[in-house]
Scaffold this active site. Sequence first.
Site, PDB file in Angstrom:
ATOM      1  N   SER A  75     -89.459 -61.687  53.244  1.00 19.26           N
ATOM      2  CA  SER A  75     -88.120 -61.554  53.830  1.00 19.26           C
ATOM      3  C   SER A  75     -87.302 -62.844  53.838  1.00 19.26           C
ATOM      4  CB  SER A  75     -88.222 -61.002  55.253  1.00 19.26           C
ATOM      5  OG  SER A  75     -89.185 -61.730  55.957  1.00 19.26           O
ATOM      6  N   THR A 178     -86.427 -62.965  59.029  1.00 16.21           N
ATOM      7  CA  THR A 178     -85.537 -64.114  58.828  1.00 16.21           C
ATOM      8  C   THR A 178     -86.094 -65.325  59.538  1.00 16.21           C
ATOM      9  OG1 THR A 178     -83.534 -62.791  58.649  1.00 16.21           O
ATOM     10  CG2 THR A 178     -83.257 -65.030  59.483  1.00 16.21           C
ATOM     11  N   THR A 196     -82.516 -65.973  54.775  1.00 16.67           N
ATOM     12  CA  THR A 196     -83.127 -64.645  54.695  1.00 16.67           C
ATOM     13  C   THR A 196     -82.841 -63.962  53.364  1.00 16.67           C
ATOM     14  OG1 THR A 196     -83.293 -62.539  55.908  1.00 16.67           O
ATOM     15  CG2 THR A 196     -81.092 -63.415  55.611  1.00 16.67           C
ATOM     16  N   ARG A 206     -74.674 -55.914  50.291  1.00 15.12           N
ATOM     17  CA  ARG A 206     -74.740 -56.002  51.758  1.00 15.12           C
ATOM     18  C   ARG A 206     -75.063 -57.444  52.203  1.00 15.12           C
ATOM     19  NH1 ARG A 206     -78.789 -57.616  55.772  1.00 15.12           N
ATOM     20  NH2 ARG A 206     -78.408 -56.419  57.655  1.00 15.12           N
ATOM     21  N   THR A 229     -82.578 -62.914  64.780  1.00  9.64           N
ATOM     22  CA  THR A 229     -83.253 -62.200  63.707  1.00  9.64           C
ATOM     23  C   THR A 229     -83.277 -60.714  64.080  1.00  9.64           C
ATOM     24  OG1 THR A 229     -85.313 -61.998  62.443  1.00  9.64           O
ATOM     25  CG2 THR A 229     -85.521 -62.593  64.753  1.00  9.64           C
ATOM     26  N   GLY A 230     -83.382 -59.871  63.078  1.00  9.81           N
ATOM     27  CA  GLY A 230     -83.393 -58.441  63.355  1.00  9.81           C
ATOM     28  C   GLY A 230     -82.283 -57.721  62.620  1.00  9.81           C
TER      29      GLY A 230
HETATM   30  N1  ASP Z   1     -81.029 -60.500  60.299  1.00 11.43           N
HETATM   31  C1  ASP Z   1     -81.423 -60.229  58.940  1.00 11.43           C
HETATM   32  C2  ASP Z   1     -80.384 -59.368  58.292  1.00 11.43           C
HETATM   33  O1  ASP Z   1     -79.907 -58.435  58.899  1.00 11.43           O
HETATM   34  C3  ASP Z   1     -82.732 -59.560  58.816  1.00 11.43           C
HETATM   35  C4  ASP Z   1     -83.884 -60.271  59.423  1.00 11.43           C
HETATM   36  O2  ASP Z   1     -83.848 -60.799  60.519  1.00 11.43           O
HETATM   37  O3  ASP Z   1     -84.918 -60.308  58.744  1.00 11.43           O
HETATM   38  O4  ASP Z   1     -80.105 -59.588  57.128  1.00 11.43           O
END
Ligand code: ASP
Length: 313
Positions: A75, A178, A196, A206, A229-230
């Site tokens: 990721s 991330t 990320t 996106r 993150t998320g």
């Molecule tokens: N925040 C990141 C995203 O939406 C994803 C992640 O935290 O891995 O691209």
Amino acid sequence: MNRRTFISASVGAATLASAQHILAESTRTPLVISTWDHGLPANSEALRILHNGGSVLDAVERGVMVVESDPNNLSVGLGGLPDRDGIVTLDASIMTGDCRAGSVCFVQGITHPISLARMVMERTPHVMLVGSGAERFAREQGITQQPNSLTRQARVAWEEWCKEKNYSPVINIENHDTIGLLAMDNAGAMAGACTTSGLAYKIHGRVGDSPIIGAGLYVDNEVGAATCTGLGETVLRTLASFLAVERMRIGDHPQAACEAAIKRIVSKHSNYREFQVGILAIDAAGRHGAFSIQKGFTYAVQDNLKEAAYYVK
Ligand code: ASP
């Protein structure tokens, strides 16, 4: 050898109001904090840079580069999972506490998007470059663009996903990682970095929260710093990192600021039980906080005494 303290705290959106939190305070600088398990090697590198006299900006960049370089990380960096077309596209941002910032999004074939983000900050009058423009800028700066290829691990995962092509952009604890890293040096100067490959199997083009200043990352020496993150869409809608920093500005402890940011996301998303967001914050006093919607958010803290606290929520 570092002494690691493993602490667990049970949280979760349903118990946000009453959750008990175990805090590991640190007023010892330098201080480094970052998301997920890969935060441990990233923090060590960042701290090494600071101990060797590097700047806090060098520290955050070099720290997350460790994770960007890991081909097994699904990721972050070129080892990341691709979009639905099988193409890895990367997002990154970097910010210093004196309000300088740089970011890149939707870049392909760049081994260290965080370094490119830093170049945008330091070598252009802009904050953000995107896609082919960012890639052209990279080449102009002497960065070699890698051919678009997936690691074996990412290809296998993508081919498996292609069998169903079930596009549900929900991030659970297996589907994101991330790296967001915040650091403060002995003089109280702060910086942050966030990098990320974003949401796996996203629509081509996106962009998530990570490269957006105020969403995935925000830093202000006067107050503190935060990173997320998320599921990026929910962080974009709420500018959660900026919100956490502004909460600290009006007096919140970093822990309370993180909780306020997560509560905002929860209050704006009735489906909050279906996704994860985690946030980290530090303040000018060298204190830190962390919170997440779901259990399972891990992060790493390391300070001058080389004491690493690795939280599991
Ligand atoms: N925040 C990141 C995203 O939406 C994803 C992640 O935290 O891995 O691209």
